[in-house]
Design an enzyme around this catalytic site. Structure first.
Site, PDB file in Angstrom:
ATOM      1  N   ASP A 174      -4.242   1.624   2.931  1.00  0.00           N
ATOM      2  CA  ASP A 174      -5.390   1.437   3.567  1.00  0.00           C
ATOM      3  C   ASP A 174      -5.548   2.379   4.916  1.00  0.00           C
ATOM      4  O   ASP A 174      -6.801   2.541   5.610  1.00  0.00           O
ATOM      5  CB  ASP A 174      -5.314  -0.017   4.191  1.00  0.00           C
ATOM      6  CG  ASP A 174      -5.649  -0.937   3.144  1.00  0.00           C
ATOM      7  OD1 ASP A 174      -6.306  -0.683   2.105  1.00  0.00           O
ATOM      8  OD2 ASP A 174      -4.998  -2.175   3.691  1.00  0.00           O
ATOM      9  N   VAL A 225      -6.633  -7.290  -3.170  1.00  0.00           N
ATOM     10  CA  VAL A 225      -5.942  -6.930  -4.109  1.00  0.00           C
ATOM     11  C   VAL A 225      -4.553  -6.633  -3.218  1.00  0.00           C
ATOM     12  O   VAL A 225      -4.384  -6.268  -2.287  1.00  0.00           O
ATOM     13  CB  VAL A 225      -6.251  -5.464  -5.009  1.00  0.00           C
ATOM     14  CG1 VAL A 225      -7.509  -5.873  -5.603  1.00  0.00           C
ATOM     15  CG2 VAL A 225      -6.512  -4.488  -3.963  1.00  0.00           C
ATOM     16  N   VAL A 266      -2.441  -7.477   1.744  1.00  0.00           N
ATOM     17  CA  VAL A 266      -3.336  -7.948   0.818  1.00  0.00           C
ATOM     18  C   VAL A 266      -4.503  -6.803   1.284  1.00  0.00           C
ATOM     19  O   VAL A 266      -4.817  -6.689   2.554  1.00  0.00           O
ATOM     20  CB  VAL A 266      -4.151  -8.898   0.804  1.00  0.00           C
ATOM     21  CG1 VAL A 266      -5.441  -9.346  -0.071  1.00  0.00           C
ATOM     22  CG2 VAL A 266      -3.230 -10.316   0.503  1.00  0.00           C
ATOM     23  N   SER A 267      -4.908  -5.917   0.338  1.00  0.00           N
ATOM     24  CA  SER A 267      -6.041  -5.033   0.864  1.00  0.00           C
ATOM     25  C   SER A 267      -7.280  -5.343   0.202  1.00  0.00           C
ATOM     26  O   SER A 267      -7.561  -5.727  -0.787  1.00  0.00           O
ATOM     27  CB  SER A 267      -5.773  -3.844   0.243  1.00  0.00           C
ATOM     28  OG  SER A 267      -6.760  -2.664   0.259  1.00  0.00           O
ATOM     29  N   PRO A 268      -8.472  -5.020   1.015  1.00  0.00           N
ATOM     30  CA  PRO A 268     -10.056  -5.386   0.618  1.00  0.00           C
ATOM     31  C   PRO A 268     -10.418  -3.998  -0.251  1.00  0.00           C
ATOM     32  O   PRO A 268     -11.507  -4.135  -0.516  1.00  0.00           O
ATOM     33  CB  PRO A 268     -10.623  -5.369   1.904  1.00  0.00           C
ATOM     34  CG  PRO A 268      -9.983  -4.423   2.899  1.00  0.00           C
ATOM     35  CD  PRO A 268      -8.450  -4.523   2.411  1.00  0.00           C
TER      36      PRO A 268
END
Ligand SMILES: *[C@@H]1O[C@H](CO)[C@@H](O)[C@H](O)[C@H]1NC(C)=O
Ligand SMILES: *[C@@H]1O[C@H](CO)[C@@H](O)[C@H](O)[C@H]1NC(C)=O
Ligand SMILES: *[C@@H]1O[C@H](CO)[C@@H](O)[C@H](O)[C@H]1NC(C)=O
Ligand SMILES: *[C@@H]1O[C@H](CO)[C@@H](O)[C@H](O)[C@H]1NC(C)=O
Length: 777
Positions: free
Chosen positions: A462, A190, A349-351
């Site tokens: 994050d 996301v 983009v982060s997991p």
């Protein structure tokens, strides 16, 4: 010949012809007559760094220091060569990023071994961006502050592993084919800076369905003799499923995905179309074949009781004892399956796909600033396994693995055409960039010497508060104390150049004790038929990556050379060859979130990349060469290291290394899902990294007295936690935790610990220890 006979002969001929055509067609679709125009070779080698005392690379959290291992890190390589022509090498590292000094050293080694076959031009070394690997292997000051300077053990194991992995790939070179496939993976990333993304023009955003790239591009390597031998894919998502407080070495979600897919392949032979059969805790096939000869619980207990914990032993040849589980699964002469999950434009983009929340209130963080009541330290992204970071890593890894298997099974478009490459070193500190002007004509703008903005210190959702070393911070880190006072105040030209970025650290203009940040960056294009790989030495954001890919694509499909027509696949290989932090679009830069503040060379950084890549693409298209007059500096001799070496290891009187401190209970019986914990007297893991070996091992009893390795350092279900009772203690313990997988075969098991101790005089002795046997039902 009468008429009817002739008629039937004709029918027979027609029928035979039909059958032959059908068979040829079927064989063809299965690749039997594939005229392989390439030689392909793959390699895979352990690069796991020191599992103790070394700062993890990524979050720049001084307190995040390695103390054990979740699973091992690897360098996976492929080589593709035209039989009589060019070749390219791509190496995917389970490391936070590539490093200039690692690249320089690897190229030196390759030159010594192979002459001019492999050079900076045709070798790409890329990092997956795990934030759970030991640091200290980069050469510029900014990237080694939190690791107390350079850590040669981290550096050496990575350089050695890359070299060995390339040698393997080189020695495996054989005729084969490569297939490409693409597909969308929706739930593995996301956007973490949506307010910056939203500043991009609305018309541009309208061209895309999503605010991050969801596409995975996969290559399937098929050896003419062995069939499928590997796959590499590119997909953008950060390696931040493991948090900034984790101390176990891990490849994060991409390292996990690679491990899972390699296991899936080995378990299924040629691979299964049903990815649902796969489970990340799958027991290796060889072990499940042993399945309990003794199904009587009483009998198992009796057997277990005859194997009580022996005293720890000294052993000279520990590696053969620590036999690798996976090595035993493979056919002796067949190359092992290599599966790599490579990084792309993951900048924003982060997991942590559940979103970012405040740890105090549980509410979503402020949208524009990712803060909670004005404080960034409280805002954290949540992964799908929240609050369990191991679970999040597993889930994001599995999602990537399942998509990759799907693409792998369906891959049918063959790569065809030339193997080629272009490479240049570019000085980004005051590069002139020609841009089209609004209303016609063009203007010349410039990049600036590297500098970091204030939002850089705030970190991201994050890892909030990353790089906790603001100017004037004179506490805590001795390396920072040593180097921090040489930072300069930027002059007006530098301030204006970076506007609107407020400068926190003017790193591009400091060269004491050596360069703080890179100015010479490598840009590179690799071509394999209709696949184009853009090696970028940075983390591009989603939109920055899209602009770069489009610019290169439009060059390749323009002009009189119709080689690419419209069928060209362009992928970005992020964090490749060296590291220079982030690249955002100009519009995102204006918002100055973390990614903008970490875009080192000012507002025109992306335009500079686009200009330089267009030059490379033009040269590639027209068969021209690119002149190479710059070289990045080699700062190896200048490196400073403040990490204390291991002085010595000891145990209490009467106790050996490897002796059990806390054993399994006598006559213990466990069921799947339980956790078995055993604590051993141990020694510092820095004494021997156990490369291609293991610190922990679960063995299963086969028959009455033969123990077979079942799970090792590479297994998700096994954790090795190493610790000292206090900071400078010479004593230490290894706690090994085994979460018994659902797929574990019933039987008698034991847990072993391996290590190496250092005496006061510096000699290293290996030891091993074992728990008592226990029963799993
Ligand atoms: C352990 O199990 C064995 C075999 O069942 C049995 O003979 C023995 O008495 C047990 N010992 C204890 C302490 O429970
Ligand atoms: C974020 O900032 C923009 C621009 O200043 C503003 O228009 C918007 O309302 C803000 N959004 C939120 C949710 O605060
Ligand atoms: C792959 O093939 C299977 C079965 O034909 C199909 O269900 C699946 O959607 C395909 N996947 C892709 C990515 O094309
Ligand atoms: C890079 O460019 C800057 C600014 O023009 C210059 O000062 C520097 O010497 C250059 N570096 C190299 C290695 O050429």
């Amino acid at each position: 010949m009468d008429l009817s006979a002739r008629f039937s002969l004709q029918w027979a001929r027609a029928a035979i012809w039909l059958w032959v055509s059908l068979v040829i067609f079927l064989l063809n679709t299965r690749g039997f007559f594939s005229e392989s125009s390439y030689l392909i070779g793959l390699g895979n080698y352990d690069i796991t760094g020191p599992a103790a005392d070394v700062n993890m690379m990524g979050y720049a959290n001084t307190e995040q220091v390695s103390g054990g291992l979740h699973f091992r890190l690897r360098a996976r390589s492929f080589i593709v060569a035209e039989p009589q022509g060019n070749r390219v090498v791509f190496v995917n590292l389970d490391a936070c990023m590539a490093s200039q000094i690692v690249t320089i050293k690897v190229l030196e080694r390759l030159k010594a071994r192979y002459g001019d076959l492999y050079t900076e031009k045709n070798v790409a070394i890329s990092g997956i961006h795990t934030h759970a690997g030991p640091g200290g292997y980069l050469q510029y000051v900014v990237y080694i502050i939190t690791s107390l300077g350079f850590v040669s053990q981290s550096f050496d194991v990575i350089v050695d592993g890359i070299e060995k992995s390339i040698i393997q790939a080189h020695e495996n070179l054989q005729p084969g084919s490569i297939f490409v496939n693409k597909g969308e993976l929706l739930d593995a990333g996301v956007i973490r800076s949506p307010s910056a993304y939203l500043n991009n023009p609305i018309a541009e955003r309208a061209k895309y369905n999503y605010n991050v790239d969801k596409e995975m591009t996969l290559l399937k390597f098929v050896d003419d003799q062995w069939g499928p031998v590997g796959s590499f894919n590119w997909f953008a998502t950060h390696g931040t499923s493991m948090s900034r407080t984790n101390s176990l070495i891990s490849g994060d979600n991409k390292g996990a995905a690679a491990r899972f897919m390699e296991d899936w392949f080995e378990q299924n032979g040629v691979g299964s179309s049903n990815t649902n059969e796969y489970s990340s805790d799958e027991i290796p096939r060889r072990v499940s074949n042993i399945i309990s000869i003794h199904d009587n619980h009483h009998e198992l207990l009796e057997l277990a009781a005859s194997f009580q914990s022996p005293p720890g032993q000294l052993a000279t040849k520990i590696m053969s004892a620590a036999r690798r589980v996976r090595g035993a699964l493979r056919q002796a002469d067949k190359p092992g399956f290599v599966s790599a999950f490579c990084q792309s434009n993951c900048g924003d983009v982060s997991p942590n796909v559940l979103g970012a929340f405040c740890i105090d209130s549980g509410l979503p963080c402020d949208f524009n600033h990712s803060t909670c009541g004005g404080k960034n330290e409280l805002c954290y992204g949540r992964g799908p396994g929240y609050p369990d970071e191991f679970e999040s890593t597993c889930i994001i890894g599995e999602r990537q693995m399942r998509k990759a298997i799907d693409l792998f099974n369906n891959a049918s478009e063959k790569l065809e055409g030339k193997v080629d490459y272009r490479h240049a070193y570019v000085n980004f500190s005051q590069l002139e960039v020609t841009l089209p002007k609004q209303g016609g004509g063009s203007e010349v703008v410039k990049t600036c010497p590297a500098a970091l903005g204030f939002s850089f210190a705030a970190g991201t959702t994050d890892g909030p508060g990353a790089f906790d070393f603001k100017q004037g911070d004179d506490k805590g880190n001795p390396f920072w104390r040593m180097v921090g006072n040489v930072l300069k105040t930027p002059d007006k030209a530098q301030v204006d150049c970076h506007d609107p970025k407020p400068i926190l650290l003017d790193i591009g203009e400091v060269t004491q004790p050596y360069d703080w940040a890179p100015s010479i960056l490598p840009v590179q294009i690799l071509r394999i038929g209709q696949l184009i790989i853009l090696s970028v030495p940075a983390e591009f954001t989603t939109m920055a990556g899209r602009r770069l890919r489009d610019a290169v694509k439009s060059v390749l499909i323009s002009g009189s050379n119709t080689e690419f027509n419209s069928n060209v696949h362009v992928v970005i290989a992020g964090l490749t060859n060296t590291y220079s932090q982030y690249v955002t679009t100009l519009e995102e830069y204006e918002v100055q979130r973390y990614e903008g503040a970490s875009t080192l060379y000012g507002p025109n950084t992306l335009s500079a990349y686009i200009q330089e890549f267009k030059k490379l693409a033009t040269a590639l298209l027209n068969g021209q060469s690119v002149e190479l007059d710059l070289q990045p500096p080699n700062l190896l001799d200048k490196q400073i290291s403040l990490l204390t070496p291991v002085v010595m290891d000891t145990t209490p009187a009467g106790v050996n290394f490897g002796d059990v401190i806390t054993d399994v209970p006598h006559n213990a019986t466990y069921k799947t899902g339980d956790i078995v914990t055993v604590v051993f007297w141990s020694a510092c893991p820095r004494n021997d990294l156990m490369t291609e070996g293991t610190f922990s091992l679960v063995e299963i009893l086969d028959g009455k007295d033969s123990w077979v390795p079942a799970y090792d350092d590479d297994d998700f279900c096994l954790r090795f936690k190493w610790a000292r009772p206090f900071k400078l203690s010479a004593r230490s313990t290894a706690t090994i935790e085994w979460r018994i997988p659902q797929t574990a075969a019933p039987g008698v098991y034991r847990i072993k610990s391996f290590g190496a101790s250092k005496s006061l005089f510096g000699s290293i002795r290996h030891f091993t220890g074992s728990s008592s046997a226990f029963v799993v039902t």
